[in-house]
Design an enzyme around this catalytic site. Sequence first.
Site, mmCIF file in Angstrom:
data_model
loop_
_atom_site.group_PDB
_atom_site.id
_atom_site.type_symbol
_atom_site.label_atom_id
_atom_site.label_comp_id
_atom_site.label_asym_id
_atom_site.label_seq_id
_atom_site.Cartn_x
_atom_site.Cartn_y
_atom_site.Cartn_z
ATOM 1 N N LYS A 1 0.815 -1.220 0.000
ATOM 2 C CA LYS A 1 0.000 0.000 0.000
ATOM 3 C C LYS A 1 0.849 1.271 0.000
ATOM 4 O O LYS A 1 0.445 2.299 -0.548
ATOM 5 C CB LYS A 1 -0.946 -0.009 1.203
ATOM 6 C CG LYS A 1 -2.117 -0.968 1.062
ATOM 7 C CD LYS A 1 -3.091 -0.803 2.206
ATOM 8 C CE LYS A 1 -4.378 -1.588 1.974
ATOM 9 N NZ LYS A 1 -4.161 -3.022 1.882
ATOM 10 N N GLU B 1 -2.847 7.515 7.257
ATOM 11 C CA GLU B 1 -3.324 8.530 6.330
ATOM 12 C C GLU B 1 -4.520 9.263 6.924
ATOM 13 O O GLU B 1 -5.156 8.785 7.870
ATOM 14 C CB GLU B 1 -3.714 7.902 4.994
ATOM 15 C CG GLU B 1 -4.894 6.964 5.075
ATOM 16 C CD GLU B 1 -5.200 6.287 3.750
ATOM 17 O OE1 GLU B 1 -4.362 6.387 2.833
ATOM 18 O OE2 GLU B 1 -6.268 5.661 3.631
ATOM 19 N N GLU C 1 -9.505 0.972 -5.954
ATOM 20 C CA GLU C 1 -10.415 1.442 -4.925
ATOM 21 C C GLU C 1 -10.159 2.914 -4.634
ATOM 22 O O GLU C 1 -9.010 3.345 -4.495
ATOM 23 C CB GLU C 1 -10.267 0.605 -3.654
ATOM 24 C CG GLU C 1 -10.539 -0.880 -3.900
ATOM 25 C CD GLU C 1 -10.905 -1.628 -2.639
ATOM 26 O OE1 GLU C 1 -10.981 -0.989 -1.571
ATOM 27 O OE2 GLU C 1 -11.111 -2.845 -2.726
ATOM 28 N N GLU D 1 -6.188 1.940 -2.903
ATOM 29 C CA GLU D 1 -5.345 0.793 -3.205
ATOM 30 C C GLU D 1 -5.831 0.149 -4.496
ATOM 31 O O GLU D 1 -6.939 0.428 -4.969
ATOM 32 C CB GLU D 1 -5.396 -0.235 -2.075
ATOM 33 C CG GLU D 1 -6.776 -0.822 -1.833
ATOM 34 C CD GLU D 1 -6.789 -1.842 -0.716
ATOM 35 O OE1 GLU D 1 -5.802 -2.598 -0.608
ATOM 36 O OE2 GLU D 1 -7.774 -1.892 0.034
ATOM 37 N N ASN E 1 -6.470 -3.647 -5.977
ATOM 38 C CA ASN E 1 -6.528 -5.076 -5.706
ATOM 39 C C ASN E 1 -6.263 -5.822 -6.999
ATOM 40 O O ASN E 1 -7.051 -5.747 -7.952
ATOM 41 C CB ASN E 1 -7.891 -5.462 -5.136
ATOM 42 C CG ASN E 1 -8.024 -5.049 -3.686
ATOM 43 O OD1 ASN E 1 -7.232 -5.472 -2.843
ATOM 44 N ND2 ASN E 1 -8.994 -4.205 -3.399
ATOM 45 N N PHE F 1 -23.030 -8.221 16.330
ATOM 46 C CA PHE F 1 -22.386 -8.787 15.134
ATOM 47 C C PHE F 1 -21.245 -9.739 15.494
ATOM 48 O O PHE F 1 -20.255 -9.832 14.775
ATOM 49 C CB PHE F 1 -21.865 -7.676 14.218
ATOM 50 C CG PHE F 1 -22.948 -6.777 13.688
ATOM 51 C CD1 PHE F 1 -23.642 -7.124 12.545
ATOM 52 C CD2 PHE F 1 -23.285 -5.606 14.349
ATOM 53 C CE1 PHE F 1 -24.645 -6.305 12.051
ATOM 54 C CE2 PHE F 1 -24.291 -4.785 13.873
ATOM 55 C CZ PHE F 1 -24.974 -5.131 12.723
#
Length: 681
Positions: A129, A213, A288, A305, A307, A365
């Site tokens: 990255k 970032e 992305e 990034e 992918n 969750f």
Amino acid sequence: MLTPDKRGGQESELFKKILVANRGEIACRVMRTARRMGIATVAVYSDADARAPHVLMADERVRLGPAPAAQSYLVPELILAAAKATGADCVHPGYGFLSERESFARACADAGITFVGPPPNAIAAMGDKIESKKLAQAAGVNVVPGFLGEIADTEEAVRIAGDIGYPVMMKASAGGGGKGMRLAWSEQDVREGFEATKREGLASFGDDRVFIEKFIESPRHIEIQVLGDQHGTIVYLGERECSIQRRHQKVVEEAPSPFVTPAMRKAMGEQAVALARAVGYYSAGTVELIVSGADVTGESFYFLEMNTRLQVEHPVTEEITGLDLVEQMLRVAAGEPLAFGQDEVKLTGWAIENRVYAEDPYRGFLPSTGRLTRYNPPRHGEGTPRTRVDDGVAEGGEVSMFYDPMIAKLVTWAPTREAAIVAQVAALDRFELAGVGNNIDFLSAIMQHPRFRKGALTTGFIAEEYPEGFHGAPADETLLRRLAAIAVVADCEQSRRAGSIDGQLGTAIAPSNERIVTIGDRRYAICVDGYDGGMLVHIDDAAPLDVVMHWRPSQRVVTARIDGEEWTVRIARAIGGWKLTARGGSHVVRVLPPHIAALTHHMLEKVPPDLSRFLLCPMPGLLTRVEVAEGQRVEAGQPLAVVEAMKMENILRAERAGTVATVRHAPGDSLAVDAVIMEFE
């Protein structure tokens, strides 16, 4: 819409046998396309997946090793050995389950086996990255402000975060899939989360480097699908909106985005193609972007990034373009040129994908594991709208703690976004899943949410709309009355069948057509009149509902036509009535004859036991750390223990101040749900 089999010129010779270096639904997905193209398939599996659908689907199968991914699916040498042993002439990595994809791609080339994906140098360039952001910047792609160098320790991370300005995002350099990411709003968040981010990066990807970032508030997550061949042609296939996320894990995706204009699509797509071209990219890939939803000009989009693989959400792109991306990857890997150019890419209709996870939204969750005692997804439907289910599980199979908790992907396509949403709600109502906790109700609630319907999305949608957790989708009066009608018709059918049993003593008693129905704090007096083909259900003094419903006690799903509108409900027996699940919520509907209902106020309410003195394990997992000792005083919010489940660290905190009386488990212990970790005085 493109025609998938449109080819230009002479057909290239494709592959004879493909090994799929992955598991679950993506392995099944690749094999379906390979089978259609006449390519033999090889599955690899761990001990936990010996009877998994992808193994049974394949023409050949090879055992890799024990259940943990680090000893099976994440070992490139085992994958390559399986390919050689079976004579596979190509390997598809699926979603990139291999952590060392670059070296694996090179090893395949050395062995004379085609890697179905981008060239190794492109994987290397975009897999880091930090370096990928530098490359993107050099290629003229917008990048998010941040620190792209290596960060030595927590103190340096605190200093860098302060220089950038809070909030900031800490990310594992080799991360992906929402793992190895922490949002920090303050210095304390950085101090608590930096080391955890490093550990998650090391555990999941074998790389503990972290970069920081700027976190863009009110952000939208939008990604561009690119596709290139080995002859220099690269196109973009529109965008996907992936803003509905929880803990940075995507939950809902759609294509196109309700926010993106044609001008934005062109600008984003051209930058994505420029980046792909800069690294010599071919095959399918995704760029992305993070987009400021507050900027209506659409100019505030930044590279996150790239992918270098097929994405989980690729079906929505397939649905609106008419392309089979797996087929395109295979053709590109075989050296064929793309049979179309950018001008031929047309986006038709709207597609939405919901990820069905093994997690319990009613319990924060928490991940859920266990056996699928019932699994009956909606059937694939063609036409308008159409339904598609991509899965890799079967009824009776087990959802293991070793792998990702995704069970299936439910995709709907329709000419408009609203129609695709309506189709999703109907499909979710028909989705039968039991044995593990699941998020079907939650997905339905999102689909019905007014903000989602408007397309006003950000990556904070779930946190903002469900700050106190999920407790079921709200049910309006219309839904409650229809559930009451369905429950009464089912109860009348049950009574009719019970009354028709042979050999009863005396004269059979005609069942009453009156019922008292309670749903929560609502109470309805109902009378039913039958007619040829249906029933009129009188609820209180309102106009009767015309109900046509053919249900038998063995059925778990019932479809009723009420006043001409179709309602699908999952139905199960409950004490004194029925449990009905529809439209994102489960409702216990008590159905009693009036003379029995009159006695219910004499029933004592059962008080649940007080468990506030215990720290209970909220999920099956591994206890990795205990942060306190017996006799220690703790404050509300203080970390008590860390449990690792499904490759994620979960920090358990004190709900209130107290003193630790006993600690019952030590690091390294495997814990079941509700296991007592420690007790307080």
